[in-house]
Design an enzyme around this catalytic site. Structure first.
Site, PDB file in Angstrom:
ATOM      1  N   GLY A 161      -1.829  -3.037  14.432  1.00  0.00           N
ATOM      2  CA  GLY A 161      -1.063  -1.894  13.956  1.00  0.00           C
ATOM      3  C   GLY A 161      -1.998  -0.783  13.505  1.00  0.00           C
ATOM      4  O   GLY A 161      -3.175  -1.012  13.216  1.00  0.00           O
ATOM      5  N   CYS A 162      -1.457   0.417  13.436  1.00  0.00           N
ATOM      6  CA  CYS A 162      -2.267   1.584  13.092  1.00  0.00           C
ATOM      7  C   CYS A 162      -2.755   1.499  11.646  1.00  0.00           C
ATOM      8  O   CYS A 162      -3.953   1.650  11.374  1.00  0.00           O
ATOM      9  CB  CYS A 162      -1.471   2.859  13.317  1.00  0.00           C
ATOM     10  N   TYR A 163      -1.831   1.261  10.719  1.00  0.00           N
ATOM     11  CA  TYR A 163      -2.238   1.169   9.309  1.00  0.00           C
ATOM     12  C   TYR A 163      -3.223   0.012   9.084  1.00  0.00           C
ATOM     13  O   TYR A 163      -4.247   0.191   8.423  1.00  0.00           O
ATOM     14  CB  TYR A 163      -1.024   0.986   8.400  1.00  0.00           C
TER      15      TYR A 163
END
Lengths: 345, 345, 345, 345
Positions: free
Chosen positions: B148-150
């Site tokens: 995921g990006c975060y």
């Protein structure tokens, strides 16, 4: 590897040159100058380029620059350029000048709109750096005057009409809007975030210095004097110029016919995209690329042709175009280093 | 030339894959699928890619995709991915999955935060696609779960501490802010321009599904269970995640010592830039690039270490990272196709 | 009609005072000073106020100002304020000072974070201009130190906990993000549109001068020394501060209980809105208003309370709060002139 | 207190009406309707208005609305308006319709550009709600058709010329750019943040439905048929329309003379500000206000007059203008509730 120098490398135009050339496979950046940041590593000025560029900013010393570089980009304010360009030429460099100093062919016109000219003899020999219209001259030139951002959009927008003798007698109206990088990196109140954000305004209405440049080139194509009414606007975004051009036609024509004319005119061009009927360019679709997107709409009610042109002012409107010209001057493939797709999101 | 397929190619993650791969010298995009735009040329959906990509969108037919591509990127919503990924594997493709479906190693954890899992046997064999931490597994994997990006920002931000056993016992606080591309292209009221512009808000406060992913990886590095308090925010800009991480240290250390630890940890990494003392990352300095920029500041008054991490959520936070993993899986140079400098202006 | 003067009226804080007071029914702007624009009509500096304000900018002459105004707002940089505020007091004016010069009660603390103090005797008598916490002092004060923008958000965000003795022993973490008006109108490279747009960065990490102000007020409420770790960030928007505050609780409590505590604490306040469970503030919902919106979320996994606070930095974070204080000082209704609803679109 | 109803209160135009009227001293909002949000408190839909508006959204029941309100604002899409406006009139309400349904006086013209008209008899009796040009009719009207946003800017921009017979024979060119609130709150791909941000494009080029409305009003003023070529553009900002209008003059005139003509034409108008020579309007200077700012520049090289007009599309371009009309219809001071200064920062 072509060795290049960039004079005035820490303004926005210079920074965009460094950014593009850092990723250009046929080029080595051998010298960059900056009065404000002399002594610093380039990435300290623009941290985005950490690990991409390892070169120190130097104060401008023309002999040193010429010693290190075969070809020099001068990204200086007008008047300052003409003071050092002749020197670079004498020292054997090829020069791409980003300022207005060598764009106008007539000394008088330059002096009317800008300032006294100290190197008028170069106006004759410089090539106007719009490859789609002056490819051969550029290829042979030792000095290229890279066009202004607004003129690039306006000239490419009407060139097919002008060349084919289709322009009507009335002035061409060029209504343009530009992102704030066009104003450069100088500390002006009007460039502060809070003065620009969520706003839009026209400026230098029908008085902008890019007007004679448009007229020179369009008139040259048309083979007669063409007048331009030019109104630039400032947009609350960083990159891009959208020009909405209102043209009278010499005689009635259909939209398809006009689109075909444009498509054929730009058929062999890598960087000009003529959009299909009913589609119009968006600034975001050219952002970060050297593309010039063109859309057409004939207003059947008034007979006016409306030409919409989008470029990234830092690429096709300045540094990208300069690199395209340099490729031609140095015998590299014209598109080299300019292939990154637009960053549309 | 590696033949790649992109399933779900017209969402923002898919579009960024197409954009990157269109410029990747070792790859040919041989098939793209889109339910919404099947039948259209890809550039009709994203006109920015006119002349860069010539391929037609197809409805998803796994056999056809597998017939055309050696490696498949699945850019589908969670749950939809696990329905087709096993099929691609059976048909002999390597798969990079952009969804959350194969990121969590424990079926129970996945089902607690997401939905029932229909292919839990793949959780064991999938590699977590963060090359800086799992390079070998990725290189050998047939299925990579792209992070995921975060989590990418949070995990890279604390990995050097976690690995070295320097994390204190208190929960790690991850305060992140993301651009709107992170919300995808679906028609949500909250993604409308006028709902986002000139605003900022936190959402899913201490409840976001990326929390267990952070905890899994950080705990793995630390060799003990580490808790994360994670608060994401939405920013009025398109690209980028800035994570401000508050960490307690196991024992007092100096800022220089910590910086040296980070610098040494990421020394060999092409895409992680540890900034010098006193410098902090800015979203715009990574925009359009696969870089992850990290800055540190030790608060002498509280003893807390503050780690600042910036990535482009569509590159290092999604599609760029996926391409980096694909390069490893397919025996290409890890940085291939990912060298464009940031578009910082 | 109360006659007011504004010293330093052409900076952003001054301009916001003029904007608010131009529409305040109980007030007449009788004098505005500006060194940069002396001699110009105010609307020539801010054309938005054409037809709303008819007054000429004057160079600062304290006697003239005091002759024309009962109450003076000083919107000057720190150090400059303390040079003229004593004079205005002597000349019989009430003063609202927008600088940091009279906010810290301890001379030593001021001098540690700012500069030598030339009027320390006023530190005792000045009131800290946060009406929700110091209403009585403000009402009686002749000198009010209007709080900093960040401290306003942080202090209002933890006041109910601090006052009720609910704060745990660990430092309070204040993670704030501010729009660019917070940087003022001075010509700084970092405030240029293209340096801010589409970016975000932390600055003065754990070193910002607003830290001691937060600690002074929160400690005062708590009756013991409370430490604050404060990290400010710059956002690409004009107005607003969002503070995300991480607080340890002295003892476990439920979210509803905490919300009830906050709701009751601010029950009588016109400008503080405690949002219901599950709702979190958005900058755009307070833009152009004097509201302070507060949302809470208890992280059940770590036991931390997360407090989200949104204000418009130019209103409740500066000029709106100043007018609220002035209303109290001059016997006007506290909300007078501050009733415009937020400009949320 | 005038009791008002707002039908379609949760779109952007409706929300702006609620925002303005919540602060209008002569008005009480007695009923608001919304199909999507029926049953919710208004502030739950727009949390910015918490504590400012306490009213519940209802599904549209015309009898109930008419029972509760003397005057009704209908903020519905075209065609939907004409279905309920006649009913409100029969039930004794005065109506301000925000749609296009009653703006065009000729049924045929409406049906050519929009759809079949079911209440053509009202086209005659409705007043065109531009107070600067139709004040008397509006004052007496029971039905006011509130003008479109673009037409308001174009008509006010050329009215002084048209009325004085100064327009030349060529079509008037209206080049406009609008913020995204103009597109409303519906879930359109093109209104997503990431599709608009950092972009600009023209749309409905020379085909927008606001064209006949401009032609009707300008022709009416000129006393002869005037053609308009109209090109709208979408801007990456929330509020505002800037129209750049290119006009041929019937006979040569000087810039001062033209400015004097405009100044005198709008002398008595509270909301139109004619700027002095050399100054041009900026969207941000009218934001949040009902002002219409006009600047002029005569291009001496082409003889064209360039008129620049800025309005806030939600105020003077829609809801502010509607309130101005309502004030006239209900015998309130024309400027009541519209005095907030622009939120220029």
């Amino acid at each position: 590897m072509v060795k290049v120098g960039i004079v005035g490398a820490t303004g926005y135009t210079g920074a965009e040159l460094v950014r593009i050339l850092s990723h250009h496979p046929g080029v080595e950046i051998s010298v960059v100058t900056s009065e404000s940041y002399a002594g610093l590593q380039y990435w300290e000025v623009y941290p985005a380029l950490k690990n991409k560029v390892r070169i120190q900013c130097q104060p401008l010393d023309p002999e040193k620059v010429a010693g290190a570089a075969e070809v020099v980009f001068t990204a200086l304010p007008h008047s300052k350029s003409m003071a050092c360009v002749p020197l670079f030429l004498e020292l054997g460099c090829k020069v791409l000048d980003m300022s207005a100093d060598f764009r106008l062919k007539q000394k008088e016109l330059y002096e009317e709109w800008y300032a006294p000219h100290s190197a008028p003899e170069l106006l004759e020999v410089s090539a106007y750096g719009l490859p789609e219209l002056h490819r051969e001259e550029i290829t042979k030139a030792r000095l290229v005057a890279v066009p202004g951002c607004y003129p690039t959009s306006a000239i490419l927008g009407v060139a097919p009409l002008a060349k084919a003798g289709l322009l009507g007698p009335e002035p061409v109206i060029v209504n343009s809007a530009s992102g704030v990088t066009g104003a450069g990196r100088s500390l002006e109140l009007g460039s502060l975030f809070c003065e620009v954000n969520e706003g839009m305004k026209a400026y230098k209405v029908a008085q902008h210095r890019h007007t004679p440049e448009m007229e020179q080139e369009i008139s040259g194509l048309a083979g007669r004097e063409v007048r331009v009414t030019f109104v630039p606007h400032l947009l609350p975004l960083s990159r891009g110029i959208l020009s909405t051009i209102y043209v009278g036609l010499r005689e009635p024509m259909g939209e398809e016919e006009l689109l075909a004319e444009y498509a054929s005119f730009y058929e062999a061009e890598a960087f000009v995209r003529v959009l299909p009927k009913g589609r119009f360019p968006n600034l975001r679709d050219v952002r970060g690329s050297n593309f010039c997107d063109i859309g057409l709409r004939l207003d059947p009610r008034s007979g006016k042709l409306i030409v919409l042109v989008a470029i990234d002012n830092l690429l096709k409107g300045a540094s990208g175009q300069a690199v395209q010209c340099m490729n031609l001057m140095m015998g590299l493939p014209e598109v080299e280093g300019l292939g990154s797709p637009p960053l549309f999101l």
